[in-house]
Scaffold this active site. Structure first.
Site, short mmCIF file in Angstrom:
data_model
loop_
_atom_site.label_atom_id
_atom_site.label_comp_id
_atom_site.label_asym_id
_atom_site.label_seq_id
_atom_site.Cartn_x
_atom_site.Cartn_y
_atom_site.Cartn_z
N ASP A 179 0.85 -1.18 0.00
CA ASP A 179 0.00 0.00 0.00
C ASP A 179 0.89 1.23 0.00
O ASP A 179 1.27 1.76 1.04
CB ASP A 179 -0.92 -0.02 1.22
CG ASP A 179 -2.04 1.00 1.11
OD1 ASP A 179 -2.08 1.74 0.11
OD2 ASP A 179 -2.86 1.06 2.04
N ALA A 180 1.23 1.68 -1.20
CA ALA A 180 2.10 2.84 -1.35
C ALA A 180 1.42 3.96 -2.14
O ALA A 180 1.91 5.07 -2.16
CB ALA A 180 3.41 2.45 -2.03
N LYS A 181 0.32 3.64 -2.81
CA LYS A 181 -0.51 4.62 -3.55
C LYS A 181 0.35 5.52 -4.43
O LYS A 181 0.16 6.75 -4.46
CB LYS A 181 -1.35 5.44 -2.57
CG LYS A 181 -2.37 4.59 -1.79
CD LYS A 181 -3.24 5.46 -0.90
CE LYS A 181 -4.26 4.63 -0.14
NZ LYS A 181 -3.66 3.79 0.91
N ARG A 182 1.24 4.93 -5.18
CA ARG A 182 2.10 5.71 -6.05
C ARG A 182 1.33 6.18 -7.29
O ARG A 182 0.44 5.50 -7.78
CB ARG A 182 3.32 4.90 -6.48
CG ARG A 182 4.24 4.48 -5.33
CD ARG A 182 4.77 5.68 -4.55
NE ARG A 182 5.88 5.34 -3.70
CZ ARG A 182 5.87 5.38 -2.37
NH1 ARG A 182 4.78 5.75 -1.74
NH2 ARG A 182 6.93 5.07 -1.69
#
Length: 286
Positions: free
Chosen positions: A100-103
């Site tokens: 979960d890094a939402k890049r």
């Protein structure tokens, strides 16, 4: 890792993992307040102890884990090292890891983010990555291409549970479709013809209520945060996701993690959530 062979596309591995271990994703979110509740200090030692306990307790039985990268990044390189070790150990135990890094960026920068998490020889290689499409869905092409190349997956923010998301996601384009509906349409195209499940999923909040106005039949997974501490329950899933409920990957974070550091309590909580979700999905299928 015979049951989740990396030679198979992410969607196929995900379907098998949820069928075998139960339809549950446990978030690994080492909030400062959670570390304190566990009797740990908000420092690298506390982070290591917390993460090691979660991995040892659950890696062999839970299908999917979603580490929140930010809570590791805040400790700098030593925090990233803890995250790298956790990813390796979780995947070695047969679990799938959704980072979960939402890049979300453009061009070479998006490509570099993709290489960080989706290149097979990267120390942070994950089975899937959360990404943001709000620089235009086409900006995600480097991540889409690398995910395909390495049989990984993506979860694209579509209908998030935070109130602020609506001002972008519910906005209506000139063609009459909402931004969220457009994102879902792109994902359906990515997954066309894939079986048993495509590898390109959407993030759709479990707290959003009736979503029947949206076509969630994207032939891909729907990562659903919001169960537990945020108020949604397993019994709510059929009403939110309708016919797509079997493709939901329900995420529970604090609802499980608050039972630590007791390993038995952590395992018991995860098992209960998995059982309740499975029962709700099976009941909805009749």
């Amino acid at each position: 890792m015979s049951s989740t062979s990396p030679l198979e596309p992410f969607g196929a591995r995900l379907r098998r993992a949820m069928d075998e271990r139960g339809p549950l994703c446990v978030g690994i979110d080492p909030h400062a307040s959670l570390l304190t509740a566990w009797g740990l200090h908000d420092d690298i030692a506390g982070l290591e102890r917390f993460t090691r306990t979660v991995v040892e307790a659950l890696a062999g039985t839970v299908a999917v884990f979603k580490p929140q990268s930010a809570f590791f990044e805040r400790f700098g390189s030593r925090g990233i090292a803890v995250l790298e070790k956790a990813v390796e150990e979780l995947r070695s135990a047969g679990a799938l890891v959704v980072m979960d890094a939402k890049r979300g960026d453009i061009g070479s920068t998006m490509a570099a983010y993709a290489e960080t998490f989706l290149r097979k020889d990267s120390p942070l290689f994950s089975d899937a990555l959360t990404v943001s499409p709000y620089l235009g869905y086409g900006s995600l092409k480097p991540a889409v291409d690398l995910a395909r190349e390495n049989n990984a997956g993506l979860f694209v923010l579509a209908l998030t549970s935070n109130p602020e998301g609506a001002e972008v996601q519910h906005a209506v384009r000139e063609d009459g479709r909402s931004v969220a509906a457009t994102v879902l349409g792109h994902l359906a195209a990515e997954n066309a013809g894939q079986a048993p499940l495509g590898s390109f999923g959407a993030v759709v909040g479990a707290t959003l209520g009736d979503l029947s106005s949206y076509d969630l039949a994207i032939n891909g997974p729907l990562l659903a945060p919001g169960i537990g501490a945020q108020g949604a329950t397993p019994a709510d899933l059929p009403g939110v996701f309708g016919a797509a409920v079997r493709n939901v990957v329900p995420n529970v974070s604090r609802g499980v993690l608050r039972h630590g550091p007791d390993v038995t309590a952590l395992r018991g909580s995860a098992e209960r959530f998995a059982d309740e979700i499975r029962a709700a999905v099976e009941a909805a299928r009749g």
